[in-house]
Design a protein around this motif. Structure first.
Motif, PDB file in Angstrom:
ATOM      1  N   ILE A 356      45.425 -19.751 -66.253  1.00 62.83           N
ATOM      2  CA  ILE A 356      44.040 -20.075 -65.917  1.00 62.83           C
ATOM      3  C   ILE A 356      43.109 -19.165 -66.713  1.00 62.83           C
ATOM      4  O   ILE A 356      43.238 -17.937 -66.658  1.00 62.83           O
ATOM      5  N   TYR A 357      42.169 -19.762 -67.429  1.00 61.10           N
ATOM      6  CA  TYR A 357      41.261 -19.027 -68.300  1.00 61.10           C
ATOM      7  C   TYR A 357      39.820 -19.126 -67.795  1.00 61.10           C
ATOM      8  O   TYR A 357      39.443 -20.106 -67.158  1.00 61.10           O
ATOM      9  N   GLN A 358      39.029 -18.106 -68.129  1.00 62.64           N
ATOM     10  CA  GLN A 358      37.595 -18.144 -67.869  1.00 62.64           C
ATOM     11  C   GLN A 358      36.929 -18.717 -69.126  1.00 62.64           C
ATOM     12  O   GLN A 358      36.880 -18.057 -70.162  1.00 62.64           O
ATOM     13  N   HIS A 359      36.399 -19.940 -69.030  1.00 64.31           N
ATOM     14  CA  HIS A 359      35.928 -20.657 -70.213  1.00 64.31           C
ATOM     15  C   HIS A 359      34.450 -20.446 -70.526  1.00 64.31           C
ATOM     16  O   HIS A 359      33.928 -21.068 -71.463  1.00 64.31           O
ATOM     17  N   TYR A 360      33.800 -19.587 -69.789  1.00 67.72           N
ATOM     18  CA  TYR A 360      32.393 -19.318 -70.075  1.00 67.72           C
ATOM     19  C   TYR A 360      32.263 -18.791 -71.507  1.00 67.72           C
ATOM     20  O   TYR A 360      32.931 -17.835 -71.903  1.00 67.72           O
ATOM     21  N   GLU A 398      49.052 -16.519 -67.776  1.00 69.99           N
ATOM     22  CA  GLU A 398      48.148 -16.393 -68.929  1.00 69.99           C
ATOM     23  C   GLU A 398      46.724 -16.416 -68.413  1.00 69.99           C
ATOM     24  O   GLU A 398      46.400 -17.169 -67.490  1.00 69.99           O
ATOM     25  N   THR A 399      45.889 -15.620 -69.030  1.00 64.08           N
ATOM     26  CA  THR A 399      44.454 -15.692 -68.772  1.00 64.08           C
ATOM     27  C   THR A 399      43.727 -15.071 -69.951  1.00 64.08           C
ATOM     28  O   THR A 399      44.314 -14.369 -70.777  1.00 64.08           O
ATOM     29  N   GLY A 400      42.436 -15.339 -70.039  1.00 62.57           N
ATOM     30  CA  GLY A 400      41.623 -14.772 -71.095  1.00 62.57           C
ATOM     31  C   GLY A 400      40.159 -15.057 -70.844  1.00 62.57           C
ATOM     32  O   GLY A 400      39.817 -15.905 -70.018  1.00 62.57           O
ATOM     33  N   TYR A 401      39.296 -14.327 -71.535  1.00 65.60           N
ATOM     34  CA  TYR A 401      37.866 -14.578 -71.470  1.00 65.60           C
ATOM     35  C   TYR A 401      37.243 -14.228 -72.808  1.00 65.60           C
ATOM     36  O   TYR A 401      37.830 -13.515 -73.621  1.00 65.60           O
ATOM     37  N   THR A 402      36.054 -14.752 -73.056  1.00 65.76           N
ATOM     38  CA  THR A 402      35.409 -14.607 -74.347  1.00 65.76           C
ATOM     39  C   THR A 402      34.570 -13.333 -74.403  1.00 65.76           C
ATOM     40  O   THR A 402      34.281 -12.697 -73.390  1.00 65.76           O
ATOM     41  N   GLU A 403      34.164 -12.994 -75.621  1.00 65.63           N
ATOM     42  CA  GLU A 403      33.267 -11.844 -75.784  1.00 65.63           C
ATOM     43  C   GLU A 403      31.939 -12.098 -75.076  1.00 65.63           C
ATOM     44  O   GLU A 403      31.345 -11.190 -74.484  1.00 65.63           O
ATOM     45  N   MET A 404      31.481 -13.350 -75.091  1.00 66.59           N
ATOM     46  CA  MET A 404      30.247 -13.699 -74.404  1.00 66.59           C
ATOM     47  C   MET A 404      30.404 -13.523 -72.896  1.00 66.59           C
ATOM     48  O   MET A 404      29.494 -13.040 -72.211  1.00 66.59           O
ATOM     49  N   ALA A 405      31.562 -13.912 -72.368  1.00 65.77           N
ATOM     50  CA  ALA A 405      31.810 -13.729 -70.946  1.00 65.77           C
ATOM     51  C   ALA A 405      31.839 -12.249 -70.588  1.00 65.77           C
ATOM     52  O   ALA A 405      31.347 -11.844 -69.529  1.00 65.77           O
ATOM     53  N   HIS A 406      32.395 -11.428 -71.460  1.00 64.39           N
ATOM     54  CA  HIS A 406      32.410  -9.985 -71.202  1.00 64.39           C
ATOM     55  C   HIS A 406      30.990  -9.419 -71.181  1.00 64.39           C
ATOM     56  O   HIS A 406      30.663  -8.572 -70.342  1.00 64.39           O
ATOM     57  N   SER A 407      30.162  -9.895 -72.081  1.00 67.86           N
ATOM     58  CA  SER A 407      28.774  -9.424 -72.097  1.00 67.86           C
ATOM     59  C   SER A 407      28.042  -9.836 -70.823  1.00 67.86           C
ATOM     60  O   SER A 407      27.202  -9.092 -70.309  1.00 67.86           O
ATOM     61  N   TYR A 408      28.388 -11.012 -70.317  1.00 65.74           N
ATOM     62  CA  TYR A 408      27.746 -11.519 -69.105  1.00 65.74           C
ATOM     63  C   TYR A 408      28.234 -10.759 -67.872  1.00 65.74           C
ATOM     64  O   TYR A 408      27.438 -10.370 -67.002  1.00 65.74           O
ATOM     65  N   ARG A 409      29.545 -10.516 -67.811  1.00 66.51           N
ATOM     66  CA  ARG A 409      30.125  -9.789 -66.679  1.00 66.51           C
ATOM     67  C   ARG A 409      31.173  -8.807 -67.197  1.00 66.51           C
ATOM     68  O   ARG A 409      32.369  -9.124 -67.285  1.00 66.51           O
ATOM     69  N   PRO A 410      30.752  -7.592 -67.532  1.00 64.04           N
ATOM     70  CA  PRO A 410      31.666  -6.615 -68.129  1.00 64.04           C
ATOM     71  C   PRO A 410      32.836  -6.235 -67.224  1.00 64.04           C
ATOM     72  O   PRO A 410      33.857  -5.746 -67.719  1.00 64.04           O
TER      73      PRO A 410
END
Length: 498
Positions: A356-360, A398-410
């Protein structure tokens, strides 16, 4: 009164050792017991089972009521000891109420909880029981009987609260294996009694030692991916992982079709693989053809898993049999992929894995996805409920998130790991590779996300803390082969998680 045994144990199982609960029969009124709220009324009642006395809890306003042992029922436990906790409960005053019997296990540096729920709709007695294994060396047990939102005019009546040691009769997957760095026990198949592994896929099955040195801790779990001709390579990588203190989680593609495998054509291949894994000095998790959605008739995949599971679990007591699916398809896709439809059967699966991935922040067809999904409520709660219902464990494969998602919620990495643990997940594996990243850029290329990963890693449990230098790099697969073995095809990883 009638006795409605809705949650029952094997009454013929011999208990050993003394009764550990003080005044669990309430013959001495309610001495040795307390409540968690001053507004909760705790009193002795002659409405116990038969002609005995019991304890009764009520409140002037709707609230959660807790019957709590005044002193710890177990002051200092030994790891790997199995206990049976039980209580008889009934509802007085009409209506309905739900609750649980709970044991809070308090260790030197962490707390875990063991729970068994109940639901009451009448005055009949209900027997609630659960078996638990001490996972924290030297921990104490706080025993509670609870009811949620007990209304005025209702009362929870409790009697014969018990906690005793019992003979260990758990299945092989629960055979004691060792103790994690947090003091929590894990089984020979690597199933932790409390806490959760934290780790990753790394590169193209690339040795992660340098990455680990940068993070200040070795991975608690490592996902790797292999083709059917790479059994020897997989065993070497698993051996290297165990030597470095990582739990290996291996995914294999198969030498034959799902149908042929279910008809026995691949039995010799499976037995040879399992035989080699059985020789390893530690637990291994094994999956066959992960993320099957869209790759063929799903019933054939289920039949394949049903055939291979007994071969794996009977052939090696250190190998955990796992299945890995996307999670999205099971909860929000076609009915043929629902958890009920793809489940091979109870007592066949040690770990249910979901990808499951965070697709933001991902982009597809020129459109950026700005739909933030709460992993806990949207996925973890549902996966956990299914796993509990079928007596298995679950993990984030498996999981992952984008650099944009990290900026939104570090704090996404820490929050997601915490949410998974709170929903009884036992492992978190991040997809840290440049492969299959066409829309997600999951790869931890930037220092900010690497720091976020490392912060969680350093606070997570692991099997061992190796005193020797890490083994030499083991790079078993070129990138093109791994591309065929890992992940959902990029076009399926869009929208609200697939």
């Amino acid at each position: 009164m009638a006795e409605n045994v809705s949650i029952a144990s094997d009454d013929g199982l011999q208990v050993v050792g003394p009764e550990l609960v003080v005044n669990g029969s309430f013959d001495a009124d309610v001495r040795g017991w307390k409540t968690n709220l001053s507004s909760t009324v705790l009193e002795s009642t002659d409405g116990g089972r038969g002609d005995t006395r019991g304890a009764m809890l009520s409140a002037p306003t709707t609230e959660n009521v807790v019957l709590n042992d005044l002193e710890a029922t177990v002051v200092k436990s030994s790891p790997l000891v199995t206990y049976r906790a039980s209580a008889w409960v009934r509802l007085q005053g009409g209506g309905e109420v739900s609750g649980q019997i709970r044991v809070r296990e308090v260790g030197p540096s962490s707390v875990s909880q063991h729970r068994q729920a109940f639901a009451l709709t009448s005055k009949d007695w209900t027997h609630v029981t659960m078996d638990l294994q001490s996972g924290l060396a030297g921990s104490s047990f706080d025993l509670n009987v609870m009811a949620w939102e007990l209304a005025p005019g209702q009362a929870l009546v409790v009697d014969d609260v018990s906690l005793r040691e019992i003979p260990v009769t758990a299945p092989r997957s629960r055979t004691p294996g060792g103790v994690l760095s947090n003091g929590c026990a894990y089984s020979t198949r690597g199933i932790p009694n409390c806490g959760a592994y934290f780790g990753a896929t790394y590169g193209a099955n690339t040795d992660p030692s340098e990455f680990e040195r940068e993070q200040g801790q070795h991975l608690g779990i490592r996902r790797t991916f292999f083709g059917p001709g790479q059994v020897s390579s997989a065993v070497r990588v698993a051996k290297s992982d165990l030597a470095a203190g990582r739990l290996p989680w291996i995914s294999f593609k198969l030498p034959h079709s799902w149908e042929d495998m279910s008809n026995g054509k691949g039995d010799a291949w499976v037995r040879e693989l399992v035989s080699q894994l059985d020789e390893l000095d530690g637990p291994v998790w094994l999956a066959f053809h992960h993320e099957p959605e869209g790759d063929g008739p799903i019933r054939e995949w289920v039949a394949m898993q049903q055939r291979l599971s007994p071969m794996v679990r009977d052939g090696a007591d250190n190998v955990g049999f796992t299945i890995i699916v996307t999670g999205w398809h099971q909860l929000y896709g076609e009915k043929q992929y629902s958890f009920d439809s793809i489940w091979p059967g109870d007592e066949m699966v040690d770990v249910l894995g979901v990808d499951i991935y965070q697709h933001y922040g991902t982009v597809k067809n020129g459109q950026r996805n700005l739909d933030w999904v709460d992993m806990g409520s949207h996925y973890f709660q549902h996966v956990s409920a299914f796993a509990r219902k079928h007596g298995t464990d679950w993990a984030l494969a498996e999981t992952g998130y984008t650099e944009m998602a990290h900026s939104y919620r570090p704090n996404w990495m820490r929050e997601t790991y915490k949410s998974m643990v709170l929903n009884d997940g036992i492992a978190f594996s991040y997809f840290n590779t440049w492969l299959n990243n066409e829309i997600g850029t999951w790869h931890l290329r930037h220092v900010e996300r690497q720091d976020a990963f490392g912060a969680v890693l350093r606070g997570s449990p692991h099997m061992v803390d190796p005193s020797s230098p890490p083994p030499p790099p083991v790079v078993e697969l070129p990138a093109p082969e791994l591309l065929q073995q890992t992940g959902v095809p990029p076009e399926r990883r869009v929208g609200r998680n697939p």
